[in-house]
Design a protein around this motif. Structure first.
Motif, short mmCIF file in Angstrom:
data_model
loop_
_atom_site.label_atom_id
_atom_site.label_comp_id
_atom_site.label_asym_id
_atom_site.label_seq_id
_atom_site.Cartn_x
_atom_site.Cartn_y
_atom_site.Cartn_z
N ALA A 587 -26.85 10.96 13.34
CA ALA A 587 -26.77 10.76 14.79
C ALA A 587 -26.33 9.35 15.16
O ALA A 587 -26.12 9.06 16.34
N ALA A 588 -26.20 8.47 14.20
CA ALA A 588 -25.87 7.07 14.50
C ALA A 588 -24.38 6.91 14.79
O ALA A 588 -23.54 7.61 14.22
N PRO A 589 -24.03 5.99 15.70
CA PRO A 589 -22.60 5.74 15.98
C PRO A 589 -21.92 5.09 14.78
O PRO A 589 -22.52 4.29 14.06
N ILE A 590 -20.65 5.44 14.58
CA ILE A 590 -19.86 4.93 13.46
C ILE A 590 -18.74 4.06 13.99
O ILE A 590 -18.14 4.37 15.04
N GLU A 591 -18.45 2.99 13.28
CA GLU A 591 -17.39 2.08 13.67
C GLU A 591 -16.29 2.04 12.61
O GLU A 591 -16.59 1.91 11.43
N ILE A 592 -15.04 2.20 13.04
CA ILE A 592 -13.90 1.97 12.14
C ILE A 592 -13.56 0.49 12.25
O ILE A 592 -13.07 0.02 13.28
N VAL A 593 -13.85 -0.25 11.21
CA VAL A 593 -13.65 -1.70 11.23
C VAL A 593 -12.19 -2.06 10.95
O VAL A 593 -11.56 -2.82 11.68
N THR A 594 -11.66 -1.48 9.88
CA THR A 594 -10.30 -1.81 9.45
C THR A 594 -9.57 -0.53 9.10
O THR A 594 -10.15 0.39 8.51
N VAL A 595 -8.30 -0.43 9.46
CA VAL A 595 -7.46 0.68 9.03
C VAL A 595 -6.44 0.14 8.03
O VAL A 595 -5.95 -0.98 8.16
N LYS A 596 -6.16 0.95 7.00
CA LYS A 596 -5.32 0.49 5.90
C LYS A 596 -4.29 1.55 5.55
O LYS A 596 -4.53 2.75 5.71
N LEU A 597 -3.17 1.08 5.04
CA LEU A 597 -2.13 1.99 4.59
C LEU A 597 -1.67 1.54 3.20
O LEU A 597 -1.32 0.37 3.00
N ARG A 598 -1.72 2.47 2.27
CA ARG A 598 -1.28 2.22 0.90
C ARG A 598 0.07 2.91 0.71
O ARG A 598 0.18 4.13 0.82
N GLY A 599 1.09 2.13 0.43
CA GLY A 599 2.43 2.69 0.25
C GLY A 599 2.78 2.76 -1.23
O GLY A 599 2.67 1.77 -1.95
N LEU A 600 3.19 3.93 -1.70
CA LEU A 600 3.58 4.13 -3.09
C LEU A 600 5.06 4.48 -3.16
O LEU A 600 5.52 5.39 -2.45
N GLY A 601 5.78 3.77 -3.99
CA GLY A 601 7.19 4.04 -4.22
C GLY A 601 7.40 4.48 -5.66
O GLY A 601 7.19 3.69 -6.58
N GLU A 602 7.79 5.72 -5.86
CA GLU A 602 7.89 6.27 -7.21
C GLU A 602 9.02 5.60 -7.99
O GLU A 602 10.12 5.41 -7.49
N VAL A 603 8.71 5.23 -9.23
CA VAL A 603 9.70 4.66 -10.14
C VAL A 603 9.70 5.48 -11.42
O VAL A 603 8.78 6.26 -11.69
N GLU A 604 10.72 5.32 -12.24
CA GLU A 604 10.79 5.99 -13.54
C GLU A 604 9.68 5.45 -14.43
O GLU A 604 9.56 4.24 -14.62
N LYS A 605 8.88 6.34 -15.00
CA LYS A 605 7.74 5.90 -15.80
C LYS A 605 7.39 6.96 -16.83
O LYS A 605 8.00 8.03 -16.88
N LEU A 606 6.37 6.67 -17.64
CA LEU A 606 5.93 7.61 -18.66
C LEU A 606 5.40 8.88 -18.00
O LEU A 606 4.69 8.82 -17.00
N GLY A 607 5.75 10.03 -18.57
CA GLY A 607 5.24 11.30 -18.07
C GLY A 607 4.12 11.80 -18.95
O GLY A 607 2.96 11.44 -18.79
N THR A 608 4.45 12.61 -19.92
CA THR A 608 3.48 13.14 -20.87
C THR A 608 3.56 12.35 -22.17
O THR A 608 4.66 12.04 -22.64
#
Length: 689
Positions: A587-608
């Motif tokens: 029942a307590a009020p909630i505060e969003i203090v900070t909003v964040k965005l994580r950006g991922l850019g795919e590169v060629e890498k190890l698969g299996t």
């Protein structure tokens, strides 16, 4: 596509070359060159390309883990740094917070006071003030900024932090002051607190930015020198550098935000362990990376690397407000010295013999008993087959230095050596408990992965102390961090302070903050040449109950943030709070203090991972007398030594056994069995009592 991972450690520089099309791996280790790490990188680059039968120019991408920034912090060896801040707030960096790390100690070490990153004489104040909403109350005194910059120049300052109150809301004053400083000090490294960590809490924000300024010149200079050296060798591929959040970044981004590399090399190890664990069928993993001087511990839950709480993350005792993987480091490694302290207690580490002279076993004049010497005395290292036979260990030298310590203790050399290993393993087990048991996590539900040069020697015994039943040793333990580099994507972060309370949310403003961050990261990916279809944007938020002094990170759904979407966020926060602290206040009020965005850019890498070849049957390449503690009694076992590459796949074998390979040695104790899985991992299982 040919990619190269290079991890620079304190003793060795580890390299792994992967031909992604052919699924062919080549590994190499070369001594590190601490005075100029770039020399070791270039030396290793030439050697591994020659070993793989390719030209340096054939390498398409080089992924790099560096400890330059970390070492600068740990050794307090950074630039002479200055600061320009608001009138009346010169001592924020010194005062810190009323909540001290150790509440009741009057002798505690406060690094921001005992060894400040910016000395008081180099901290200058100017008029200019914003309120909490970012509205200007007092105009910036540009003449005072210019005068401060000139005085800093006269003081020999080479790096400057501009940090003002409430710049996380409105960075205009900081940006203008930074422009003036750069005009007056064109050779200086200039950074702003809003450019590094645009979050509220001025002490942590200023300190994080001070770290960036303190290590900035050294990191930037190293990256520039490395790029020049690589180019001179004919490398045409892109250079990517591992960051503390587990992704990689371009040299341009590292030059702008050098503090993002503070855990660069360490994070690569956890990434490598998580990647190997996923393919081995486990997504709950404790990673134990043991090198020559330290042991690094990471936790992987449900396939995700555990991130550090922004309020508890630190480097060398200084708080850090940056996205970081949660890694706990202790002074425990192959070079750790065993000794009696002034009170007569038996200790191991954190002091290390390092690489020069190193353990007595290395034959370089070392006279202090180390963990490596203890392992050799107990027969757990094959003296003629160290580093794949490239180095012969001096057994007599190890017995001599262990014997001197044994005489002090009144014990046999074997008892002393085994005692040293028990102390070291106990230190590591206790460190793991601090990251698991003390946080409500049962380590017995996890697999322990041991890697690094010494990890496979100690993993099983540490697991036994924790009650962990399964141990996973990667195919190339000594270069797992380098392999982890080849599993990462480009990763950038943006954040905004929101201070939005449930029940009075401006939905348009909240959605607009995410849109603004997406534009910011998209511009960076455009600069890096990442196609739109290879980008992913992940939303997050730091939430708390109103009145709390700490936050929890919660995933935020894509799309407009209407009431239905936010209801998911509120519920996720209640559940996370209950899991973390054992209760929730629905029942307590909630505060969003900070909003964040994580950006991922795919590169060629190890698969299996490449599949194991193995052999039809295992044949020992030798044997020796190995000493183990069984049922609280030291016993000597006639123990077979196997060449790990000759072990059959899927055949369960019984310990004790010593598994030899170029980059590490794996020790399987009595009462443990082991087998090689399809991806060449050694999987050890504790036998039922």
């Amino acid at each position: 596509m040919i990619v190269l991972g290079v991890d620079v450690g304190g003793t060795f520089t580890d390299l792994i070359l992967a031909d992604l099309a052919k699924q062919k791996l080549t590994i190499h280790k070369t001594p590190s060159t601490p005075a100029n790490p770039a020399i070791g990188v270039v030396t290793g680059l030439r050697a591994i390309c020659e070993k793989a039968g390719i030209k340096v120019s054939d390498v398409d991408s080089l992924f790099h883990g560096t400890t330059v920034g970390t070492n600068a912090m740990l050794e307090h060896d950074g630039a002479v740094t200055g600061m320009i801040t608001n009138d009346g707030f010169r001592d924020v960096l010194h005062i810190g917070r009323h909540q001290r790390p150790q509440h009741y100690s009057i002798m505690q070490d406060l690094p921001w006071q005992n060894r400040p990153l910016i000395r008081r004489r180099h901290r200058h104040t100017v008029a200019g003030r914003l309120d909490a909403a970012g509205v200007e109350l007092v105009a910036l005194d540009e003449d005072a900024v210019r005068a401060a910059a000139r005085e800093l120049t006269a003081q020999g300052v080479e790096s400057v932090l501009v940090g003002f109150l409430f710049s996380y809301v409105n960075p205009a004053h900081e940006r203008r002051a930074a422009e003036i400083v750069q005009q007056e000090m064109p050779e200086a490294f200039v950074t702003t607190s809003s450019g590094v960590a645009p979050q509220f809490r001025e002490f942590e924000r200023f300190t994080t930015a001070a770290m960036s300024a303190f290590i900035g010149p050294k990191v930037r200079r190293y990256i520039e020198e490395l790029q020049a050296e690589l180019s001179a060798q004919g490398l045409k591929g892109e250079l990517h550098v591992m960051t503390s959040s587990g992704g990689v970044a371009t040299p341009e981004m590292i030059a702008e935000k050098p503090a993002s590399t503070l855990l660069s090399g360490l994070v690569a190890g956890v990434r490598g362990g998580a990647w190997i664990g996923t393919h081995a069928g486990t997504d709950r993993l404790i990673t134990l990376d043991i090198g020559g001087t330290s042991a690094d511990i990471g936790i992987v839950v449900d396939g995700r690397l555990t991130e550090a709480d922004t309020r508890s993350a630190s480097i060398a005792g200084f708080p850090v407000m940056l996205p970081m993987i949660d890694i706990h480091t202790i002074g425990a490694g192959g070079g750790s010295i065993a000794y009696l302290d002034r009170g007569g207690a038996f200790r191991v580490g954190p002091e290390s013999a390092g690489a020069d002279p190193g353990p007595a076993a290395y034959g370089k004049g070392g006279e202090m008993p180390t963990v490596t010497d203890a392992n050799l005395v107990l027969g757990r290292l094959a003296p003629q087959n160290f580093l794949g036979g490239d180095m012969t260990l001096d057994v007599e030298a190890s017995r001599r230095v262990i014997g001197k310590l044994a005489a002090q203790l009144g014990r046999s050399p074997e008892e002393t050596a085994e005692g040293a290993l028990t102390v070291l393993n106990s230190n590591m087990a206790n460190a793991i408990r601090s990251r698991t048991v003390q946080k409500g996590i049962d380590p017995r539900d996890f697999t322990l992965s041991g890697f690094g040069g010494a990890g496979p020697l100690h993993a099983a015994e540490v697991a036994g102390m924790l009650g962990v039943q399964r141990v996973l040793i990667p195919p190339h333990p000594g270069i797992t961090s380098a392999m982890g580099l080849l599993t990462a994507d480009l990763e950038y972060h943006a954040l905004r302070t929101a201070f939005a309370v449930k029940g009075s949310i401006d939905h348009g403003r909240l959605t607009g903050l995410f849109d603004d961050m997406q534009t910011e990261l998209s511009d960076i990916f455009d600069r890096d040449g990442v196609p739109v279809e290879k980008r992913r944007m992940l939303r997050e938020g730091d939430l708390r109950y109103v009145g709390q002094g700490y936050e929890l990170k919660i995933d935020v759904p894509d799309g407009p943030l209407d009431e239905a979407a936010l209801q998911q966020v509120w519920q996720a926060f209640h559940e996370r709070h209950r899991a973390e602290y054992g209760h929730a206040f629905e029942a307590a009020p909630i505060e969003i203090v900070t909003v964040k965005l994580r950006g991922l850019g795919e590169v060629e890498k190890l698969g299996t991972p490449p599949e194991a070849k193995g052999s039809v049957a295992a044949s020992p390449v030798g044997q020796g007398h190995c000493v183990f503690r069984v049922d609280d009694v030291l016993k000597s076992f006639e123990t077979p030594y196997y060449d790990r590459s000759d072990l059959p796949v899927g055949e369960r074998m019984q310990g004790p056994a010593i598994l030899l390979q170029t980059d590490s040695t794996t020790m399987v104790p009595p009462n443990w069995s082991f087998e090689v899985d399809r991806f060449a991992n050694v999987v050890m299982t504790r036998d039922e009592d």
